[in-house]
Design a protein around this motif. Structure first.
Motif: not given
Length: 340
Positions: A221-228, A235-252
């Motif tokens: 799951a983390g591999h899929a999320l990181g690649r995406a 595509l979007l060129d942000p300055q930062t990507v914030v990962v929120a949520g309980g599952a997000g902390r586990a996958l980070l």
């Protein structure tokens, strides 16, 4: 000191927070969301919290579902809030509390909150991905939420993900990112491997305890999320990507390695960071939107405004017209945040 009220209306809880001009939460109150009792009961709960905390000027709301940013009406919602689709949240809540109301999707509000006073403080271009039971996203450009053409910009749930070919997304299809990188996805993937029917939270706990099947599920799951996320950054060129949520902390931890491998060199300084505002993120972002609305000194009636950028600290609320009834306020956007 003036404090602005922000409200988070979710499927299980409703949280209201008084937010200072620097983003600090000065006071808060929460209640269980009476989702099964229908929209009227949900709005009554939010109004009760608003009256309890007070505050000045417009009220900001981050609500579950796809929200029309121009009207504050819920265009689509899941079964977590039965009957929520079609609810005119902005107008209905404004009538109950006697103040203008600004409404947007809860993940959009969280993205605005984290970019203003949280993990991405000081960054005007931010992508937030919320990984909980499901998967959501919010996009901030130029310091304001970018809604896209239909209010759904920044959503990540339905991106194609090869690792989800056998897993069902919340939309009912397979092969989407939410199918693998979400609490529900973790539970389904673990069940396919082991036959055990446990929650995504339990899968994460078993992973932390060294369960090989759970480790494999989270790594996939983390591999899929990181690649995406690497693709979205390109595509979007942000300055930062914030990962929120309980599952997000586990996958980070797993997402970071895949993200680093896929990320283009030009985006080497764009980090994946955990959210910092916790449960208050939606309310803080909603309050921020209300502050901007107040600074723009709009009339009380609804509708789009003319172009122009406003310093939210430069103006206070204008005087109300005698006999006027508070109405919905559109979620603030400035010319520079329109999609190019």
């Amino acid at each position: 000191m003036n404090a602005t009220l922000g409200i988070d209306i979710g499927g299980t809880k409703t949280l209201a927070a008084l937010v200072g001009p620097d983003g600090a939460v000065l006071d808060q109150a929460r209640a269980d969301t009476p989702a099964a009792q229908g929209p009227a009961a949900v709005l009554r709960t939010a109004a009760d919290l608003a009256r309890r905390l007070g505050g000045t000027g417009p009220v900001g709301v981050g609500a579950a579902g796809l929200i029309d940013p121009a009207t504050g009406v819920v265009r689509y919602a899941t079964d977590s809030l039965p009957g929520w689709a079609g609810t005119p949240v902005a107008d209905a809540l404004a009538q109950r509390i006697g103040r203008p109301v600004v409404v947007d999707n809860d993940v959009n509000a969280a993205a605005l909150g984290e970019s203003w006073a949280g993990a991405a403080r000081g960054h005007a271009h931010v992508l937030l991905v919320a990984v909980g039971t499901g998967l959501g996203g919010g996009l901030v450009r130029g310091g304001a939420v970018d809604h896209g053409a239909r209010g759904g910009a920044g959503e990540t749930a339905h991106l194609p993900a090869p690792d989800a070919d056998e897993l069902t997304c919340g939309c009912g299809r397979t092969g989407h990112l939410e199918g693998v990188a979400s609490g529900t996805g973790l539970a389904r993937a673990y069940r396919l491997r082991t036959g055990a029917d446990v929650t995504g939270r339990e899968v994460a706990a078993r992973c932390a305890a060294g369960d090989p099947a759970a480790v494999e599920v989270l790594a996939t799951a983390g591999h899929a999320l990181g690649r995406a996320l690497a693709g979205l950054v390109a595509l979007l060129d942000p300055q930062t990507v914030v990962v929120a949520g309980g599952a997000g902390r586990a996958l980070l931890p797993y997402a970071r390695s895949a993200y680093a491998a896929e990320r283009l060199p030009v985006h080497a300084d764009v980090s994946l960071v955990p959210a910092a505002l916790g449960d208050a993120a939606v309310a803080v972002g909603a309050a921020r939107a209300a502050m901007v609305r107040r600074a723009m000194s709009l009339p009380s009636g609804p509708g789009p405004t003319g172009p122009g950028q406003v310093d939210p600290g430069s103006a206070g609320p204008g005087p109300a017209e005698p006999g006027s009834r508070p109405r919905a306020a559109t979620f603030p956007r400035t010319t520079e945040t329109e999609p190019q």
